[in-house]
Motif scaffolding. Structure first.
Motif, PDB file in Angstrom:
ATOM      1  N   LYS A  33       0.834  -1.207   0.000  1.00 60.81           N
ATOM      2  CA  LYS A  33       0.000   0.000   0.000  1.00 60.81           C
ATOM      3  C   LYS A  33       0.865   1.253   0.000  1.00 60.81           C
ATOM      4  CE  LYS A  33      -2.726   0.593   3.498  1.00 60.81           C
ATOM      5  NZ  LYS A  33      -3.282   1.627   4.332  1.00 60.81           N
ATOM      6  N   GLU A  34       1.878   1.261   0.865  1.00 63.26           N
ATOM      7  CA  GLU A  34       2.738   2.444   0.951  1.00 63.26           C
ATOM      8  C   GLU A  34       3.472   2.687  -0.350  1.00 63.26           C
ATOM      9  OE1 GLU A  34       5.414   2.478   4.244  1.00 63.26           O
ATOM     10  OE2 GLU A  34       3.790   2.499   5.700  1.00 63.26           O
ATOM     11  N   GLN A  35       3.902   1.603  -0.971  1.00 63.40           N
ATOM     12  CA  GLN A  35       4.623   1.744  -2.232  1.00 63.40           C
ATOM     13  C   GLN A  35       3.725   2.332  -3.312  1.00 63.40           C
ATOM     14  OE1 GLN A  35       6.079  -1.927  -3.768  1.00 63.40           O
ATOM     15  NE2 GLN A  35       8.006  -1.024  -4.398  1.00 63.40           N
ATOM     16  N   ASP A  36       2.485   1.836  -3.361  1.00 64.71           N
ATOM     17  CA  ASP A  36       1.544   2.361  -4.353  1.00 64.71           C
ATOM     18  C   ASP A  36       1.297   3.842  -4.140  1.00 64.71           C
ATOM     19  OD1 ASP A  36      -0.507  -0.646  -4.486  1.00 64.71           O
ATOM     20  OD2 ASP A  36       1.276  -0.029  -5.600  1.00 64.71           O
ATOM     21  N   GLU A  37       1.114   4.198  -2.875  1.00 65.79           N
ATOM     22  CA  GLU A  37       0.831   5.610  -2.582  1.00 65.79           C
ATOM     23  C   GLU A  37       1.983   6.492  -3.004  1.00 65.79           C
ATOM     24  OE1 GLU A  37      -0.133   6.176   1.513  1.00 65.79           O
ATOM     25  OE2 GLU A  37      -2.031   5.111   1.330  1.00 65.79           O
ATOM     26  N   ARG A  38       3.201   6.032  -2.705  1.00 65.37           N
ATOM     27  CA  ARG A  38       4.371   6.821  -3.059  1.00 65.37           C
ATOM     28  C   ARG A  38       4.481   6.992  -4.565  1.00 65.37           C
ATOM     29  NH1 ARG A  38       9.160   4.045  -0.819  1.00 65.37           N
ATOM     30  NH2 ARG A  38       7.734   3.391   0.820  1.00 65.37           N
ATOM     31  N   ARG A  39       4.155   5.904  -5.295  1.00 60.90           N
ATOM     32  CA  ARG A  39       4.237   5.983  -6.752  1.00 60.90           C
ATOM     33  C   ARG A  39       3.219   6.971  -7.287  1.00 60.90           C
ATOM     34  NH1 ARG A  39       3.622   0.431  -9.227  1.00 60.90           N
ATOM     35  NH2 ARG A  39       5.112  -0.085  -7.596  1.00 60.90           N
ATOM     36  N   GLU A  40       2.001   6.902  -6.737  1.00 58.01           N
ATOM     37  CA  GLU A  40       0.941   7.817  -7.175  1.00 58.01           C
ATOM     38  C   GLU A  40       1.353   9.260  -6.952  1.00 58.01           C
ATOM     39  OE1 GLU A  40      -2.549   5.395  -8.110  1.00 58.01           O
ATOM     40  OE2 GLU A  40      -2.659   7.539  -7.686  1.00 58.01           O
ATOM     41  N   GLU A  41       1.866   9.512  -5.719  1.00 59.71           N
ATOM     42  CA  GLU A  41       2.260  10.876  -5.380  1.00 59.71           C
ATOM     43  C   GLU A  41       3.359  11.358  -6.311  1.00 59.71           C
ATOM     44  OE1 GLU A  41       2.705  11.558  -1.105  1.00 59.71           O
ATOM     45  OE2 GLU A  41       4.132  13.123  -1.660  1.00 59.71           O
ATOM     46  N   GLY A  42       4.343  10.468  -6.553  1.00 61.62           N
ATOM     47  CA  GLY A  42       5.438  10.824  -7.450  1.00 61.62           C
ATOM     48  C   GLY A  42       4.926  11.191  -8.825  1.00 61.62           C
ATOM     49  N   ARG A  43       3.990  10.400  -9.310  1.00 65.44           N
ATOM     50  CA  ARG A  43       3.434  10.655 -10.646  1.00 65.44           C
ATOM     51  C   ARG A  43       2.691  11.984 -10.682  1.00 65.44           C
ATOM     52  NH1 ARG A  43      -0.436   6.346 -12.149  1.00 65.44           N
ATOM     53  NH2 ARG A  43       1.364   4.981 -11.805  1.00 65.44           N
ATOM     54  N   ALA A  44       1.888  12.219  -9.623  1.00 69.82           N
ATOM     55  CA  ALA A  44       1.125  13.472  -9.594  1.00 69.82           C
ATOM     56  C   ALA A  44       2.068  14.677  -9.575  1.00 69.82           C
ATOM     57  CB  ALA A  44       0.195  13.479  -8.387  1.00 69.82           C
ATOM     58  N   ARG A  45       3.152  14.560  -8.768  1.00 70.32           N
ATOM     59  CA  ARG A  45       4.101  15.675  -8.684  1.00 70.32           C
ATOM     60  C   ARG A  45       4.778  15.908 -10.021  1.00 70.32           C
ATOM     61  NH1 ARG A  45       5.205  17.565  -3.403  1.00 70.32           N
ATOM     62  NH2 ARG A  45       4.562  16.055  -1.858  1.00 70.32           N
ATOM     63  N   TYR A  46       5.113  14.826 -10.686  1.00 69.64           N
ATOM     64  CA  TYR A  46       5.789  14.950 -11.975  1.00 69.64           C
ATOM     65  C   TYR A  46       4.887  15.632 -12.987  1.00 69.64           C
ATOM     66  CZ  TYR A  46       8.107  13.460 -16.254  1.00 69.64           C
ATOM     67  OH  TYR A  46       8.708  13.423 -17.473  1.00 69.64           O
ATOM     68  N   GLU A  47       3.631  15.187 -12.999  1.00 71.30           N
ATOM     69  CA  GLU A  47       2.695  15.785 -13.962  1.00 71.30           C
ATOM     70  C   GLU A  47       2.496  17.263 -13.686  1.00 71.30           C
ATOM     71  OE1 GLU A  47      -0.815  13.469 -13.695  1.00 71.30           O
ATOM     72  OE2 GLU A  47       0.090  11.748 -14.697  1.00 71.30           O
ATOM     73  N   ALA A  48       2.388  17.605 -12.391  1.00 67.32           N
ATOM     74  CA  ALA A  48       2.207  19.017 -12.056  1.00 67.32           C
ATOM     75  C   ALA A  48       3.426  19.826 -12.451  1.00 67.32           C
ATOM     76  CB  ALA A  48       1.933  19.154 -10.559  1.00 67.32           C
ATOM     77  N   LYS A  49       4.623  19.225 -12.276  1.00 64.51           N
ATOM     78  CA  LYS A  49       5.843  19.949 -12.628  1.00 64.51           C
ATOM     79  C   LYS A  49       5.901  20.206 -14.128  1.00 64.51           C
ATOM     80  CE  LYS A  49      10.289  18.473 -12.042  1.00 64.51           C
ATOM     81  NZ  LYS A  49      11.539  18.178 -11.357  1.00 64.51           N
ATOM     82  N   LEU A  50       5.405  19.232 -14.893  1.00 63.73           N
ATOM     83  CA  LEU A  50       5.411  19.425 -16.346  1.00 63.73           C
ATOM     84  C   LEU A  50       4.545  20.600 -16.732  1.00 63.73           C
ATOM     85  CD1 LEU A  50       5.229  15.812 -17.777  1.00 63.73           C
ATOM     86  CD2 LEU A  50       7.181  17.336 -17.658  1.00 63.73           C
ATOM     87  N   GLU A  51       3.436  20.762 -15.974  1.00 63.33           N
ATOM     88  CA  GLU A  51       2.569  21.899 -16.277  1.00 63.33           C
ATOM     89  C   GLU A  51       3.101  23.185 -15.684  1.00 63.33           C
ATOM     90  OE1 GLU A  51      -1.535  21.394 -15.255  1.00 63.33           O
ATOM     91  OE2 GLU A  51      -1.380  19.234 -15.617  1.00 63.33           O
ATOM     92  N   GLY A  52       4.125  23.073 -14.870  1.00 66.75           N
ATOM     93  CA  GLY A  52       4.667  24.264 -14.217  1.00 66.75           C
ATOM     94  C   GLY A  52       3.976  24.589 -12.907  1.00 66.75           C
ATOM     95  N   LYS A  53       3.160  23.663 -12.402  1.00 69.46           N
ATOM     96  CA  LYS A  53       2.456  23.937 -11.153  1.00 69.46           C
ATOM     97  C   LYS A  53       3.049  23.067 -10.050  1.00 69.46           C
ATOM     98  CE  LYS A  53      -1.942  25.266 -13.022  1.00 69.46           C
ATOM     99  NZ  LYS A  53      -2.603  24.657 -14.142  1.00 69.46           N
ATOM    100  N   LYS A  54       2.635  23.380  -8.823  1.00 64.95           N
ATOM    101  CA  LYS A  54       3.088  22.566  -7.696  1.00 64.95           C
ATOM    102  C   LYS A  54       1.928  21.716  -7.221  1.00 64.95           C
ATOM    103  CE  LYS A  54       5.339  22.734  -3.275  1.00 64.95           C
ATOM    104  NZ  LYS A  54       5.625  23.480  -2.097  1.00 64.95           N
ATOM    105  N   TRP A  55       2.216  20.491  -6.891  1.00 67.75           N
ATOM    106  CA  TRP A  55       1.153  19.586  -6.470  1.00 67.75           C
ATOM    107  C   TRP A  55       1.011  19.629  -4.950  1.00 67.75           C
ATOM    108  CZ3 TRP A  55       1.169  15.201  -3.395  1.00 67.75           C
ATOM    109  CH2 TRP A  55      -0.009  14.422  -3.448  1.00 67.75           C
ATOM    110  N   HIS A  56      -0.225  19.795  -4.477  1.00 70.20           N
ATOM    111  CA  HIS A  56      -0.460  19.771  -3.035  1.00 70.20           C
ATOM    112  C   HIS A  56      -1.247  18.544  -2.688  1.00 70.20           C
ATOM    113  CE1 HIS A  56       0.852  23.913  -2.395  1.00 70.20           C
ATOM    114  NE2 HIS A  56       0.329  24.141  -3.564  1.00 70.20           N
ATOM    115  N   LYS A  57      -0.901  17.969  -1.553  1.00 65.72           N
ATOM    116  CA  LYS A  57      -1.642  16.795  -1.126  1.00 65.72           C
ATOM    117  C   LYS A  57      -3.081  17.192  -0.814  1.00 65.72           C
ATOM    118  CE  LYS A  57       0.440  14.645   2.111  1.00 65.72           C
ATOM    119  NZ  LYS A  57       0.851  13.850   3.262  1.00 65.72           N
TER     120      LYS A  57
END
Lengths: 218, 228
Positions: A33-57
């Motif tokens: 579960k923890e691994q999945d969550e970390r992967r999801e968060e990483g992906r969300a942050r990456y996508e936000a960075k591509l758009e130039g935005k910051k991802w907030h939990k």
């Protein structure tokens, strides 16, 4: 490894019952579960960075508890004068457990007690501990109840003090008298011994009870 | 109904939408310099965070002196910090009266705190009618001044609130004199609790009426009103 609970010849080991047994499947599920969550968060942050935005939990504001005042003082003085060993790379700036005041919930270290207390009041910490930073407004009835409670507490403390005071006073007087008696006896004995000894040597010495006390040098 | 745990909504004046006292943000009753000292003090950060009108009582009953700021660095007293917290909370009138009357019977510093708040926020007529009964309260208070502690009495303190311009590091807003309000018929003439004693004294003295005020407990007595 073979079954750890059995000894070499198959008999059940009884002296290892104190060891903790781990439920492997439960911890496996937890790790996954923890691994999945970390992967999801990483992906969300990456996508936000591509758009130039910051991802907030995402925070669900409705599930947060109301904040209330501190019940006791914040403990900052307990480690004063003590030395602790900390691994060198354990803190980068504020993140991580380093030297200073550490906040468990946010994984931040502060070098100063004022900064630490400011952090405890900050929005970041309140959200991490599940509080909302809103305080319920008190009604007249709340105030009345609180006054009653405080009055009760005050009466109880007064009664306790009165009770403690009576018993202790007599005992205290007796104790101080006993202590003084004993001291006097000691001094008398020492003086007599000294006199006997010095009488043999022919030198009379003053009572050394006052030497060293209050800086008196005889 | 909730409010923020720290005073951030009222400290920044730009977006303030809360209750107003005489048309302004209540915390402007205290000067900026003193306000900054208060919000930067450890007592405010640690103990005044997340208080509401009920939990503030826990702190108020632990007060042991009144005062404004002390020391060279103008450190605020807990009394002043709690008064500032009350200003940010702006509790209802009944709650403040509860503090003054019920709470104040038991804890004199709570009464002093509530009296200070009343002086800052109530209307003039209400100030006189609320605070004057406490001119009979003669309990001792410890006041922290810049260099040390002094002894004052509760009635002295209340009289100071009613007559002086500054108290506890704040300049109290201009209160119209009692005479003015009486002339405008908003207030009744004040009958001092010591009036009976004074009259007796005057009779005893056999025609020596203006003997000055007797005792220190109510200096607001006007010695010329022998008709009551």
């Amino acid at each position: 490894m073979s079954d750890l609970k059995k000894t070499a010849y198959g008999a059940a080991a009884s002296d290892t019952d104190f060891r903790k047994t781990w439920d492997r499947s439960e911890y496996e599920a937890k790790a996954k579960k923890e691994q999945d969550e970390r992967r999801e968060e990483g992906r969300a942050r990456y996508e936000a960075k591509l758009e130039g935005k910051k991802w907030h939990k995402p925070v669900d504001f409705s599930t947060l508890d109301a904040t209330s005042s501190r019940a006791g003082r914040v403990d900052v003085a307990s480690m004063v004068g003590k030395s602790t060993l900390i691994p060198a790379g354990s803190a980068i700036g504020k993140r991580g457990r380093g030297a200073g005041f550490y906040c468990e919930a946010c994984d931040l270290t502060y070098k100063d007690n004022v900064q630490y207390i400011e952090h405890l009041n900050s929005k970041q910490h309140l959200i991490n501990t599940g509080q909302s930073g809103e305080v319920a407004r008190a009604t007249l009835q709340d105030v009345r109840n609180r006054l009653e409670m405080l009055k009760q507490r005050k009466r109880e403390r007064e009664e306790e003090d009165k009770r403690m005071g009576e018993i202790d006073l007599d005992a205290r007087l007796k104790k101080t008298e006993d202590i003084e008696e004993r001291e006097r006896e000691e001094r008398r004995r020492k003086r007599n011994e000294k006199r006997r000894k010095d009488g043999q040597n022919g030198i009379k010495k003053e009572d050394s009870g006052w030497e060293g006390r209050l800086g008196i040098i005889s | 109904m909730t409010h923020r745990a720290d005073a951030s909504s009222s400290l920044d004046n730009r977006g303030y939408t809360g209750p107003l006292i005489r048309g302004a943000n209540p915390i402007t009753l205290i000067e900026t310099a003193v306000r900054d000292r208060i919000t930067e003090s450890l007592y405010w950060k640690e103990q005044c965070f997340g208080l509401n009108a009920a939990t503030l009582l826990d702190r108020a009953v632990d007060l042991s002196y009144i005062g404004g700021t002390y020391g060279v660095g103008m450190r605020p007293t807990p009394f002043l910090c709690l008064a500032f917290k009350l200003l940010t909370l702006t509790p209802e009138k009944e709650i403040v009266l509860e503090y003054l009357n019920m709470g104040g019977e038991e804890w004199k510093y709570l009464r002093a705190l509530a009296a200070f708040y009343v002086r800052l926020t109530f209307e003039p007529v209400d100030i006189y009618t609320t605070l004057e009964p406490f001119l009979t309260d003669a309990r001792k208070l410890r006041r922290r001044r810049k260099e040390g502690y002094v002894l004052v009495h509760m009635d002295e303190f209340i009289d100071e609130l009613l007559t002086k311009d500054r108290s506890c590091a704040t300049s109290l807003w201009k209160l119209p004199g009692r005479q003015q309000l009486e002339d405008l018929d908003m207030l009744e003439e004040r009958v001092s609790p010591l009036q009976a004693e004074l009259d007796e004294m005057e009779q005893d003295e056999d025609g020596d009426p203006h003997n000055g005020s007797e005792g220190g407990a109510s200096p607001v007595v006007r010695s010329s009103s022998s008709e009551g």
